[in-house]
Design an enzyme around this catalytic site. Structure first.
Site, PDB file in Angstrom:
ATOM      1  N   HIS A 172       0.845  -1.199   0.116  1.00 57.73           N
ATOM      2  CA  HIS A 172       0.200  -0.074   0.097  1.00 57.73           C
ATOM      3  C   HIS A 172       0.847   1.223  -0.046  1.00 57.73           C
ATOM      4  O   HIS A 172       1.758   1.256   0.870  1.00 57.73           O
ATOM      5  CB  HIS A 172      -1.112   0.018   1.317  1.00 57.73           C
TER       6      HIS A 172
ATOM      7  N   TYR B  11      -8.944   5.099   8.082  1.00 64.69           N
ATOM      8  CA  TYR B  11      -9.139   5.579   9.428  1.00 64.69           C
ATOM      9  C   TYR B  11     -10.139   6.612   9.386  1.00 64.69           C
ATOM     10  O   TYR B  11     -10.080   7.770   8.954  1.00 64.69           O
ATOM     11  CB  TYR B  11      -7.842   6.163   9.981  1.00 64.69           C
TER      12      TYR B  11
ATOM     13  N   PRO C 208      -3.214   0.532  19.314  1.00 63.42           N
ATOM     14  CA  PRO C 208      -3.055   0.066  18.087  1.00 63.42           C
ATOM     15  C   PRO C 208      -3.099   0.963  16.996  1.00 63.42           C
ATOM     16  O   PRO C 208      -2.392   0.793  15.681  1.00 63.42           O
ATOM     17  CB  PRO C 208      -4.067  -0.931  17.874  1.00 63.42           C
TER      18      PRO C 208
ATOM     19  N   LYS D 123       1.707  -0.119  15.014  1.00 59.73           N
ATOM     20  CA  LYS D 123       3.283   0.014  15.336  1.00 59.73           C
ATOM     21  C   LYS D 123       3.773  -1.060  16.304  1.00 59.73           C
ATOM     22  O   LYS D 123       5.263  -1.367  16.461  1.00 59.73           O
ATOM     23  CB  LYS D 123       3.580   1.312  16.183  1.00 59.73           C
TER      24      LYS D 123
ATOM     25  N   TYR E 184       4.443   6.793   9.587  1.00 57.86           N
ATOM     26  CA  TYR E 184       3.823   5.421   9.437  1.00 57.86           C
ATOM     27  C   TYR E 184       4.382   4.533   8.610  1.00 57.86           C
ATOM     28  O   TYR E 184       4.174   3.485   9.070  1.00 57.86           O
ATOM     29  CB  TYR E 184       2.343   6.020   8.579  1.00 57.86           C
TER      30      TYR E 184
HETATM   31  P1  FAD Z   1       4.309 -11.263  21.611  1.00 57.34           P
HETATM   32  O1  FAD Z   1       3.838 -11.308  20.164  1.00 57.34           O
HETATM   33  O2  FAD Z   1       3.360 -11.073  22.682  1.00 57.34           O
HETATM   34  O3  FAD Z   1       5.239 -12.610  21.802  1.00 57.34           O
HETATM   35  C1  FAD Z   1       5.398 -12.908  23.103  1.00 57.34           C
HETATM   36  C2  FAD Z   1       5.416 -14.420  22.982  1.00 57.34           C
HETATM   37  O4  FAD Z   1       5.919 -14.909  24.641  1.00 57.34           O
HETATM   38  C3  FAD Z   1       3.979 -15.118  22.876  1.00 57.34           C
HETATM   39  O5  FAD Z   1       4.052 -16.164  21.977  1.00 57.34           O
HETATM   40  C4  FAD Z   1       3.638 -15.673  24.340  1.00 57.34           C
HETATM   41  O6  FAD Z   1       2.986 -16.782  24.240  1.00 57.34           O
HETATM   42  C5  FAD Z   1       5.295 -15.898  24.799  1.00 57.34           C
HETATM   43  N1  FAD Z   1       5.344 -16.199  26.393  1.00 57.34           N
HETATM   44  C6  FAD Z   1       4.675 -15.441  27.238  1.00 57.34           C
HETATM   45  N2  FAD Z   1       4.919 -15.968  28.615  1.00 57.34           N
HETATM   46  C7  FAD Z   1       5.774 -16.686  28.252  1.00 57.34           C
HETATM   47  C8  FAD Z   1       6.775 -17.605  29.127  1.00 57.34           C
HETATM   48  N3  FAD Z   1       6.450 -17.351  30.669  1.00 57.34           N
HETATM   49  N4  FAD Z   1       7.430 -18.487  28.727  1.00 57.34           N
HETATM   50  C9  FAD Z   1       7.499 -18.599  27.351  1.00 57.34           C
HETATM   51  N5  FAD Z   1       6.835 -17.859  26.529  1.00 57.34           N
HETATM   52  C10 FAD Z   1       5.986 -16.887  27.061  1.00 57.34           C
HETATM   53  N6  FAD Z   1      -0.416  -4.547  16.843  1.00 57.34           N
HETATM   54  C11 FAD Z   1      -0.494  -3.763  15.752  1.00 57.34           C
HETATM   55  O7  FAD Z   1       0.301  -2.873  15.303  1.00 57.34           O
HETATM   56  N7  FAD Z   1      -1.790  -3.734  15.085  1.00 57.34           N
HETATM   57  C12 FAD Z   1      -2.722  -4.637  15.701  1.00 57.34           C
HETATM   58  O8  FAD Z   1      -3.880  -4.480  15.113  1.00 57.34           O
HETATM   59  C13 FAD Z   1      -2.596  -5.302  16.937  1.00 57.34           C
HETATM   60  N8  FAD Z   1      -3.433  -6.137  17.317  1.00 57.34           N
HETATM   61  C14 FAD Z   1      -3.168  -6.856  18.667  1.00 57.34           C
HETATM   62  C15 FAD Z   1      -4.008  -7.713  19.099  1.00 57.34           C
HETATM   63  C16 FAD Z   1      -3.856  -8.206  20.339  1.00 57.34           C
HETATM   64  C17 FAD Z   1      -5.081  -9.035  21.006  1.00 57.34           C
HETATM   65  C18 FAD Z   1      -2.772  -8.133  20.978  1.00 57.34           C
HETATM   66  C19 FAD Z   1      -2.387  -8.756  22.178  1.00 57.34           C
HETATM   67  C20 FAD Z   1      -1.820  -7.282  20.269  1.00 57.34           C
HETATM   68  C21 FAD Z   1      -1.920  -6.664  19.107  1.00 57.34           C
HETATM   69  N9  FAD Z   1      -1.012  -5.824  18.260  1.00 57.34           N
HETATM   70  C22 FAD Z   1      -1.275  -5.046  17.358  1.00 57.34           C
HETATM   71  C23 FAD Z   1       0.408  -5.741  19.110  1.00 57.34           C
HETATM   72  C24 FAD Z   1       1.541  -6.436  18.364  1.00 57.34           C
HETATM   73  O9  FAD Z   1       0.748  -7.848  17.950  1.00 57.34           O
HETATM   74  C25 FAD Z   1       2.434  -6.993  19.341  1.00 57.34           C
HETATM   75  O10 FAD Z   1       3.058  -5.490  19.482  1.00 57.34           O
HETATM   76  C26 FAD Z   1       3.531  -7.980  19.041  1.00 57.34           C
HETATM   77  O11 FAD Z   1       3.066  -9.155  18.819  1.00 57.34           O
HETATM   78  C27 FAD Z   1       4.699  -7.782  19.706  1.00 57.34           C
HETATM   79  O12 FAD Z   1       5.482  -8.847  19.771  1.00 57.34           O
HETATM   80  P2  FAD Z   1       6.414  -9.451  20.726  1.00 57.34           P
HETATM   81  O13 FAD Z   1       7.255 -10.646  20.002  1.00 57.34           O
HETATM   82  O14 FAD Z   1       7.213  -8.358  21.732  1.00 57.34           O
HETATM   83  O15 FAD Z   1       5.199 -10.204  21.666  1.00 57.34           O
HETATM   84  C1  DHB Z   2      -4.560  -3.006  11.490  1.00 60.57           C
HETATM   85  C2  DHB Z   2      -4.219  -2.789  12.819  1.00 60.57           C
HETATM   86  C3  DHB Z   2      -3.848  -1.451  13.172  1.00 60.57           C
HETATM   87  O1  DHB Z   2      -3.971  -1.042  14.512  1.00 60.57           O
HETATM   88  C4  DHB Z   2      -3.672  -0.483  12.089  1.00 60.57           C
HETATM   89  O2  DHB Z   2      -3.657   0.915  12.657  1.00 60.57           O
HETATM   90  C5  DHB Z   2      -4.027  -0.716  11.177  1.00 60.57           C
HETATM   91  C6  DHB Z   2      -4.377  -1.795  10.669  1.00 60.57           C
HETATM   92  C7  DHB Z   2      -4.640  -4.280  11.098  1.00 60.57           C
HETATM   93  O3  DHB Z   2      -4.986  -4.941  11.815  1.00 60.57           O
HETATM   94  O4  DHB Z   2      -4.919  -4.535   9.822  1.00 60.57           O
END
Ligand code: FAD
Ligand code: DHB
Length: 393
Positions: A73, A204, A295, A299, A387
């Protein structure tokens, strides 16, 4: 008793990308994940990849499916008062773009490549705990499954990539950390629908009834979000109510929302949260274990990837030269980016959502801001450069 160079807790984007970056430099690591492989590969989360993230995944050799299936995009739409305004990333950032490719797909590609290279990921690790963080040989204790004996993995470094609810950050003494946070009095209700996206690009929308976002996962799957109260119960939102609210909030002349069966729905809390520093002894926090952004602006995943890029470089320097220079500055280097991304995510959230505490002045000011951002090249360029992703250090 086993040992490795880097023990990585968590197989989310931070942990898995770190494991690949280290592997490329010839540094050994073990990834420990508390959930099953299926669970981490199916979790519906983020979907927008910054140019930096796309370039890194490509560079790591895990970008082939993303290039084939991802949607590139070159802009987004901001919609308010029933009219749409395009922010043209291509023109405003000198050709940078974002790619729509679900986090779950990124995770699948990273896991497949790691296992194909014969590198370890322990799924369903039980009772994970971290020890001796301040000494030269920290360790991770865990059980391979409920019935097996506890094991201890000795490491040179531990990477706490275990998300907001993990065990690594809570293992650091409280007095060694400072938390900065801001809550929001609302959440996002998100759906995944079997419906071709109604727009080519993300929309948005700011509306008197609250924010709405049209996103997508593919040419057949729409991902849509609605601002809702923070304590909302998903059971109060039957499908027809969701579609009705989306139609109202996204309404725009000459545009119709494509609808279809809802495959998944859920509510995501919103908060801005940072812990400083992102290091304690030989434990380094990365991604959601150290910071959460609301969200709006997508980011979270991208910031997690930016952290581990800095961490991998610091660890590689240690092994190649014995220097702790980059490890010592890891937290400060990450936090400079973290705070800029916090600012952007807070700003997008503030500009686009309805705050019940706002008065009539605040609402007019919000519209003034949207009008400014969509009519001033300087303001639009600021949004665009954030962005698509600020440059890496
Ligand atoms: P995570 O992806 O949370 O990974 C951490 C991992 O550690 C997980 O697999 C977990 O199971 C594991 N873990 C936890 N505790 C333990 C333990 N004790 N021992 C071993 N493993 C463990 N961001 C966006 O930009 N847009 C979105 O639309 C968006 N939607 C989201 C929706 C939800 C429901 C959530 C929770 C987050 C969302 N985010 C979104 C945020 C984005 O997904 C996260 O910022 C991203 O996943 C961060 O990555 P990470 O690897 O730091 O953590
Ligand atoms: C999506 C999530 C976001 O937080 C955003 O700003 C744009 C797109 C998504 O899940 O597609």
């Amino acid at each position: 008793m086993r040992r490795t160079q880097v023990g990585i807790v968590g197989a989310g984007p931070a942990g898995l990308v770190l494991s690949h970056l280290l592997y490329r430099q010839g540094i050994e690591s073990v990834v420990l994940e508390s959930r099953t492989r299926e669970y981490v590969q199916e979790r519906v989360r983020a979907g927008v990849l910054e140019q930096n993230t796309v370039d890194l995944l490509t560079d790591l050799g895990v970008g082939e499916r993303m290039r084939r299936e991802g949607l590139v995009h070159r802009g987004i739409e901001l919609r308010f008062q029933g009219r749409g305004h395009r922010i043209d990333f291509d023109e405003l950032t000198g050709g940078r773009a974002i790619t729509i490719y679900a986090q779950a797909e990124v995770i699948k590609d990273l896991i497949d490549a790691r296992l194909a290279a014969g590198q370890p990921i322990v799924f369903e690790a039980e009772n994970v705990s971290v020890h001796n963080l301040e000494g030269p040989r920290p360790s991770i204790q865990f059980r391979k499954d409920k019935d097996s004996e506890p094991e201890e993995l000795f490491c040179d470094f531990i990477a706490g990539c275990d998300g907001f609810h993990g065990v690594c950050r809570p293992s650091i003494p409280n007095e060694a950390l400072t938390v900065y946070e801001r809550g929001y009095p609302f959440a996002w209700l998100g759906i995944l629908a079997e419906a071709p996206p109604s727009s080519e690009e993300l929309v948005y929308s700011h509306h008197d009834r609250g924010f709405a976002l049209l996103s997508m996962r593919s040419r057949q799957l729409s991902r849509l979000y609605l601002q809702c109260p923070g304590d909302e119960n998903i059971n109060d939102w039957p499908d027809e109510r969701i579609w009705q609210e989306l139609r109202t909030r996204l309404a725009c002349d000459g545009w119709t929302l494509t609808e279809g069966p809802i495959l998944q729905k859920g509510i995501t809390e919103m908060r801005s949260w940072v812990v400083e520093p992102m290091q304690f002894g030989r434990l380094f926090l990365a991604g959601d274990s150290a910071h959460i952004v609301p969200p709006t602006g997508a980011k979270g995943l991208n910031l997690a990837v930016a952290d581990v890029r800095i961490l991998a470089r610091a660890i590689a320097e240690f092994y190649s030269s014995g220097s702790c220079g980059l490890l010592d500055t890891y937290s400060d280097t990450c936090l400079r980016r973290v705070w800029k991304v916090q600012r952007f995510s807070w700003w997008m959230t503030s500009m686009l959502h309805r705050f019940d505490s706002d008065n009539a002045f605040d609402r007019r000011r919000q519209l003034g801001e949207l009008d400014y951002v969509t009519s001033s090249r300087a303001a639009a360029q600021s949004l665009a450069e954030n962005y698509v992703g600020l440059p890496m250090e």
